[in-house]
Design a protein around this motif. Structure first.
Motif, PDB file in Angstrom:
ATOM      1  N   ALA A  31      -0.946 -10.572  -0.557  1.00 39.01           N
ATOM      2  CA  ALA A  31      -0.517 -11.020   0.767  1.00 39.01           C
ATOM      3  C   ALA A  31      -1.046 -12.417   1.059  1.00 39.01           C
ATOM      4  O   ALA A  31      -0.316 -13.277   1.588  1.00 39.01           O
ATOM      5  N   ALA A  32      -2.291 -12.673   0.722  1.00 43.03           N
ATOM      6  CA  ALA A  32      -2.881 -13.991   0.970  1.00 43.03           C
ATOM      7  C   ALA A  32      -2.175 -15.065   0.152  1.00 43.03           C
ATOM      8  O   ALA A  32      -1.929 -16.177   0.645  1.00 43.03           O
ATOM      9  N   GLU A  33      -1.842 -14.749  -1.097  1.00 43.47           N
ATOM     10  CA  GLU A  33      -1.131 -15.706  -1.947  1.00 43.47           C
ATOM     11  C   GLU A  33       0.233 -16.055  -1.359  1.00 43.47           C
ATOM     12  O   GLU A  33       0.638 -17.234  -1.340  1.00 43.47           O
ATOM     13  N   MET A  44       0.827  -1.203   0.000  1.00 41.40           N
ATOM     14  CA  MET A  44       0.000   0.000   0.000  1.00 41.40           C
ATOM     15  C   MET A  44       0.861   1.253   0.000  1.00 41.40           C
ATOM     16  O   MET A  44       0.509   2.266  -0.610  1.00 41.40           O
ATOM     17  N   ILE A  45       2.027   1.195   0.666  1.00 41.94           N
ATOM     18  CA  ILE A  45       2.966   2.313   0.601  1.00 41.94           C
ATOM     19  C   ILE A  45       3.430   2.523  -0.839  1.00 41.94           C
ATOM     20  O   ILE A  45       3.598   3.655  -1.296  1.00 41.94           O
ATOM     21  N   ARG A  46       3.585   1.427  -1.552  1.00 39.59           N
ATOM     22  CA  ARG A  46       3.981   1.514  -2.961  1.00 39.59           C
ATOM     23  C   ARG A  46       2.880   2.133  -3.820  1.00 39.59           C
ATOM     24  O   ARG A  46       3.148   2.699  -4.878  1.00 39.59           O
ATOM     25  N   GLY A  47       1.634   2.023  -3.385  1.00 43.02           N
ATOM     26  CA  GLY A  47       0.544   2.625  -4.144  1.00 43.02           C
ATOM     27  C   GLY A  47      -0.525   1.651  -4.583  1.00 43.02           C
ATOM     28  O   GLY A  47      -1.490   2.042  -5.254  1.00 43.02           O
ATOM     29  N   LEU A  48      -0.397   0.369  -4.213  1.00 42.78           N
ATOM     30  CA  LEU A  48      -1.416  -0.610  -4.577  1.00 42.78           C
ATOM     31  C   LEU A  48      -2.656  -0.424  -3.715  1.00 42.78           C
ATOM     32  O   LEU A  48      -2.581   0.043  -2.580  1.00 42.78           O
ATOM     33  N   SER A  49      -3.787  -0.819  -4.275  1.00 40.36           N
ATOM     34  CA  SER A  49      -5.035  -0.710  -3.531  1.00 40.36           C
ATOM     35  C   SER A  49      -5.056  -1.724  -2.386  1.00 40.36           C
ATOM     36  O   SER A  49      -4.307  -2.702  -2.384  1.00 40.36           O
ATOM     37  N   ARG A  50      -5.936  -1.482  -1.442  1.00 41.02           N
ATOM     38  CA  ARG A  50      -6.071  -2.402  -0.310  1.00 41.02           C
ATOM     39  C   ARG A  50      -6.476  -3.789  -0.786  1.00 41.02           C
ATOM     40  O   ARG A  50      -5.954  -4.800  -0.303  1.00 41.02           O
ATOM     41  N   GLU A  51      -7.381  -3.850  -1.748  1.00 36.46           N
ATOM     42  CA  GLU A  51      -7.848  -5.138  -2.251  1.00 36.46           C
ATOM     43  C   GLU A  51      -6.724  -5.914  -2.933  1.00 36.46           C
ATOM     44  O   GLU A  51      -6.534  -7.113  -2.679  1.00 36.46           O
ATOM     45  N   MET A  52      -5.964  -5.246  -3.800  1.00 32.95           N
ATOM     46  CA  MET A  52      -4.861  -5.911  -4.496  1.00 32.95           C
ATOM     47  C   MET A  52      -3.775  -6.332  -3.520  1.00 32.95           C
ATOM     48  O   MET A  52      -3.189  -7.409  -3.645  1.00 32.95           O
ATOM     49  N   SER A  53      -3.511  -5.482  -2.526  1.00 29.94           N
ATOM     50  CA  SER A  53      -2.492  -5.798  -1.529  1.00 29.94           C
ATOM     51  C   SER A  53      -2.891  -7.024  -0.714  1.00 29.94           C
ATOM     52  O   SER A  53      -2.075  -7.902  -0.436  1.00 29.94           O
ATOM     53  N   ARG A  54      -4.156  -7.085  -0.332  1.00 36.16           N
ATOM     54  CA  ARG A  54      -4.631  -8.228   0.455  1.00 36.16           C
ATOM     55  C   ARG A  54      -4.565  -9.526  -0.357  1.00 36.16           C
ATOM     56  O   ARG A  54      -4.195 -10.572   0.169  1.00 36.16           O
ATOM     57  N   ALA A  90       9.173  -9.556   2.584  1.00 39.56           N
ATOM     58  CA  ALA A  90      10.316  -9.048   1.830  1.00 39.56           C
ATOM     59  C   ALA A  90      10.100  -9.106   0.327  1.00 39.56           C
ATOM     60  O   ALA A  90      10.711  -8.335  -0.425  1.00 39.56           O
ATOM     61  N   VAL A  91       9.254 -10.032  -0.123  1.00 49.81           N
ATOM     62  CA  VAL A  91       9.040 -10.174  -1.573  1.00 49.81           C
ATOM     63  C   VAL A  91       7.654  -9.683  -1.995  1.00 49.81           C
ATOM     64  O   VAL A  91       7.257  -9.881  -3.140  1.00 49.81           O
ATOM     65  N   ALA A  92       6.942  -9.028  -1.076  1.00 57.23           N
ATOM     66  CA  ALA A  92       5.576  -8.595  -1.372  1.00 57.23           C
ATOM     67  C   ALA A  92       5.521  -7.648  -2.567  1.00 57.23           C
ATOM     68  O   ALA A  92       4.574  -7.677  -3.352  1.00 57.23           O
ATOM     69  N   ASN A  93       6.531  -6.811  -2.731  1.00 55.69           N
ATOM     70  CA  ASN A  93       6.548  -5.843  -3.826  1.00 55.69           C
ATOM     71  C   ASN A  93       7.283  -6.350  -5.065  1.00 55.69           C
ATOM     72  O   ASN A  93       7.675  -5.566  -5.926  1.00 55.69           O
ATOM     73  N   ARG A  94       7.473  -7.661  -5.128  1.00 56.76           N
ATOM     74  CA  ARG A  94       8.126  -8.299  -6.272  1.00 56.76           C
ATOM     75  C   ARG A  94       9.488  -7.675  -6.600  1.00 56.76           C
ATOM     76  O   ARG A  94       9.733  -7.220  -7.723  1.00 56.76           O
ATOM     77  N   PRO A  95      10.408  -7.654  -5.622  1.00 61.51           N
ATOM     78  CA  PRO A  95      11.732  -7.096  -5.893  1.00 61.51           C
ATOM     79  C   PRO A  95      12.529  -8.017  -6.803  1.00 61.51           C
ATOM     80  O   PRO A  95      12.205  -9.200  -6.959  1.00 61.51           O
ATOM     81  N   GLY A  96      13.588  -7.496  -7.383  1.00 66.77           N
ATOM     82  CA  GLY A  96      14.488  -8.324  -8.172  1.00 66.77           C
ATOM     83  C   GLY A  96      15.619  -8.885  -7.335  1.00 66.77           C
ATOM     84  O   GLY A  96      16.243  -9.873  -7.706  1.00 66.77           O
ATOM     85  N   LEU A  97      15.887  -8.234  -6.189  1.00 64.29           N
ATOM     86  CA  LEU A  97      17.022  -8.596  -5.340  1.00 64.29           C
ATOM     87  C   LEU A  97      16.549  -8.813  -3.911  1.00 64.29           C
ATOM     88  O   LEU A  97      15.816  -7.995  -3.354  1.00 64.29           O
ATOM     89  N   LEU A  98      16.984  -9.934  -3.327  1.00 65.86           N
ATOM     90  CA  LEU A  98      16.697 -10.234  -1.930  1.00 65.86           C
ATOM     91  C   LEU A  98      18.014 -10.262  -1.160  1.00 65.86           C
ATOM     92  O   LEU A  98      18.939 -10.988  -1.532  1.00 65.86           O
TER      93      LEU A  98
END
Length: 230
Positions: free
Chosen positions: A128-130, A115-125, A161-169
């Motif tokens: 997150a569930a996945e 949500m900080i990135r700008g995704l909606s609450r529904e998309m974020s949830r 850590a991977v919620a925002n689909r980063p390229g680097l962990l």
């Protein structure tokens, strides 16, 4: 690995710290590349510079020399706001302690960075569930960190850590606080996540058994990054 994308590249990186009249050189002319889908273990004694290296790779510190490239972009001369945005969107962090927000549930802890990135609450949830399902915690989504075991907390931290689909962990002793059995389970989930998502992962660890499961191992010797032979 030659066909894989280079996600992290350190070119001649140097980092020094001043203490009184003494200058302490932690890294000097350090080179490293990490590719998509690759897990690199960073194994070195305490004080060798592992955390410094991770901070530089994660754009939390600026080097005194050389260049840090993330996704092909040189980052040293970027202003603070641009570096923060690059770090938020392209880099995920996992620490020895989970650092989850205690007043929020597991699913909310994963939703917040999205949500900080700008995704909606529904998309974020939904995302997150996945992710919680992937780390076998779908049935614990509404539990707060204090209601989860140590291994469960760390699995939530990895998913976050991977919620925002980063390229680097980047991970700093991600199983250091866990018993051997739980450590093995958590690392297996981390490994599956990296392999299936094509992440590039740099993982500092003292656990040589876990290091041996990664694609290659590096260490820090006299401020220089070197391959660590099995």
């Amino acid at each position: 690995m030659s066909a894989a994308k280079t996600v992290l590249r350190l070119d001649g990186v140097a980092r020094t710290y001043g203490a009184g009249g003494t200058v302490l050189s932690i890294l000097r002319d350090a080179d490293l590349t990490v590719h998509s889908g690759e897990m690199v273990a960073l194994v070195a004694p305490s004080g060798a510079g592992k955390s410094t290296l991770l901070h530089l790779a994660g754009l939390l510190e600026r080097p005194d020399g050389g260049e840090v490239h993330v996704d092909g972009q040189p980052a040293n001369r970027l202003d603070d706001a641009t570096r923060t945005r690059l770090r938020r969107l392209r880099i995920g962090f996992v620490y020895q302690y989970h650092h989850l927000l205690g007043e929020f549930s597991a699913v909310e802890n994963l939703m917040i960075p999205q949500m900080i990135r700008g995704l909606s609450r529904e998309m974020s949830r939904r995302r997150a569930a996945e992710l919680l399902d992937f780390v076998a915690l779908g049935d614990r989504a509404d539990h707060r960190p204090a209601e989860l075991s140590g291994g469960e907390q760390q699995r939530v931290a990895i998913a976050r850590a991977v919620a925002n689909r980063p390229g680097l962990l980047l991970a700093d002793e991600p199983t250091g606080n866990l018993d051997p059995k739980t450590s093995d389970m958590v690392f297996s989930m981390l490994e599956n996540l990296v392999r299936q998502s094509g992440l590039a992962a740099l993982i500092a660890t003292h656990n040589h058994d876990l290091a041996a499961r990664m694609d290659r191992c590096v260490t820090i010797e006299a401020g220089v990054i070197a391959d660590l032979k099995p």
